[in-house]
Design an enzyme around this catalytic site. Structure first.
Site, mmCIF file in Angstrom:
data_model
loop_
_atom_site.group_PDB
_atom_site.id
_atom_site.type_symbol
_atom_site.label_atom_id
_atom_site.label_comp_id
_atom_site.label_asym_id
_atom_site.label_seq_id
_atom_site.Cartn_x
_atom_site.Cartn_y
_atom_site.Cartn_z
ATOM 1 N N ASP A 75 -7.024 -31.221 -42.815
ATOM 2 C CA ASP A 75 -6.366 -29.994 -42.364
ATOM 3 C C ASP A 75 -5.153 -30.316 -41.484
ATOM 4 O OD1 ASP A 75 -8.475 -28.748 -43.550
ATOM 5 O OD2 ASP A 75 -9.128 -27.631 -41.786
ATOM 6 N N ASP A 76 -4.265 -29.343 -41.395
ATOM 7 C CA ASP A 76 -3.186 -29.280 -40.381
ATOM 8 C C ASP A 76 -1.908 -30.055 -40.716
ATOM 9 O OD1 ASP A 76 -5.100 -27.802 -39.151
ATOM 10 O OD2 ASP A 76 -5.271 -29.024 -37.351
ATOM 11 N N HIS A 126 -3.475 -23.224 -45.375
ATOM 12 C CA HIS A 126 -4.117 -23.280 -44.055
ATOM 13 C C HIS A 126 -3.278 -22.464 -43.067
ATOM 14 C CE1 HIS A 126 -7.073 -24.751 -41.290
ATOM 15 N NE2 HIS A 126 -6.270 -25.553 -40.622
ATOM 16 N N HIS A 130 -0.663 -21.485 -38.056
ATOM 17 C CA HIS A 130 -1.862 -22.014 -37.402
ATOM 18 C C HIS A 130 -1.886 -21.591 -35.935
ATOM 19 C CE1 HIS A 130 -5.212 -24.697 -36.546
ATOM 20 N NE2 HIS A 130 -5.284 -24.959 -37.823
ATOM 21 N N HIS A 221 -8.619 -34.436 -40.206
ATOM 22 C CA HIS A 221 -7.265 -33.905 -39.959
ATOM 23 C C HIS A 221 -6.256 -35.042 -40.127
ATOM 24 C CE1 HIS A 221 -9.970 -31.094 -37.987
ATOM 25 N NE2 HIS A 221 -9.026 -30.184 -38.122
HETATM 26 ZN ZN LIG Z 1 -6.581 -26.332 -38.721
#
Ligand SMILES: [Zn+2]
Length: 258
Positions: A75-76, A126, A130, A221
């Site tokens: 993620d991210d 995502h 964020h 991540h």
């Molecule tokens: Zn995230």
């Protein structure tokens, strides 16, 4: 498992009963507060733990798979410093992964996004920003966040993403409505590494290797040096256990793109 609608109905009925007893029978006040407190606690936990499937049903694993597969997810990103190194490691081990990308990061590194896809990894939404207050945004803002990233990926790759991972794993009624309207799959995980916390590489790796087995979805991540160290050890561990990492759509037997 607890669901929002059922919980709200039961809480409301109990509350009406407690209020009626209080007014009609001169009953105690505390049951009203207890009911409100429990309702609030359940709602809070249901919003923070995507695995509860409280507001909407997400996919977290596929324990029924007949293959020796797990799915590593990041993620991210994309991140200019770490994502290319992660791609190198994955290629070295012949592993495929899924990257849940943040729109504003894609804008900064569109070339990395294209690289992910060309190397056979899957990409999911995502959110665009964020943002820390994502859990408090109204429906139109949630929809905008998702559409912005969706359009960005579409303009760069021609692909319309169907995979979505809620930021922070936080869900609520607005996010549930957005998922339904945009017809995307909400994707969770069942092995959380906690690689963004202060924990050491060794502890993070142990958290994963202590529990991981076929059908699991691992959350990492692509944003730190720590994750790179953990990933290399994890890929060695998986190889030893004869487990392969595939994209999440392959593991869950769903489509990554429309
Ligand atoms: Zn995230």
């Amino acid at each position: 498992m607890l669901k929002r609608k059922r919980t709200n109905t039961v809480a409301l009925l109990l509350l009406l009963f407690a209020v009626a007893v209080y007014f009609l029978e001169y009953g105690p006040l505390w049951p009203i507060f207890i009911i409100l407190f429990i309702w609030f606690a359940v709602t809070l936990f249901g919003s923070f733990f995507i695995r509860w499937n409280y507001h909407l049903t997400s996919k977290h694993s596929n324990k029924d798979t007949t293959y020796q597969w797990v799915s590593i997810t990041f993620d991210d990103g994309p991140n200019t410093e770490f994502t290319p190194r992660i791609l190198e490691l994955l290629a070295k081990f012949g592993a495929k992964a899924t990257f849940f990308c943040v729109g504003k990061n894609i804008e900064q590194h569109p070339e990395i996004l294209k690289q992910l896809i060309s190397q056979g990894h899957s990409v999911g939404n995502h959110t665009y920003s964020h943002s820390n207050n994502f859990g408090f945004l109204p429906l139109d803002k949630v929809l905008n966040e998702l559409k912005q990233t969706e359009n960005l990926v579409h303009s760069l790759t021609g692909k319309k993403m169907k995979l979505y991972r809620p930021a922070f794993g936080v869900t609520n009624p607005q996010i549930a409505k957005a998922v339904q309207q945009l017809k995307v799959h909400s994707i969770g995980w069942n092995v959380r590494s906690l690689d963004t916390t202060f924990r050491s590489e060794k502890t993070i790796l142990k958290r994963i290797t202590n529990t991981v087995s076929k059908g699991d979805v691992i959350l990492l991540h692509d944003t730190s040096e720590k994750t790179i160290v953990v990933l290399e050890q994890l890929l060695l561990f998986l190889r030893e256990k004869n487990l392969g990492s595939v994209t999440i759509d392959r593991l869950l037997e769903i489509e990554a793109y429309a």
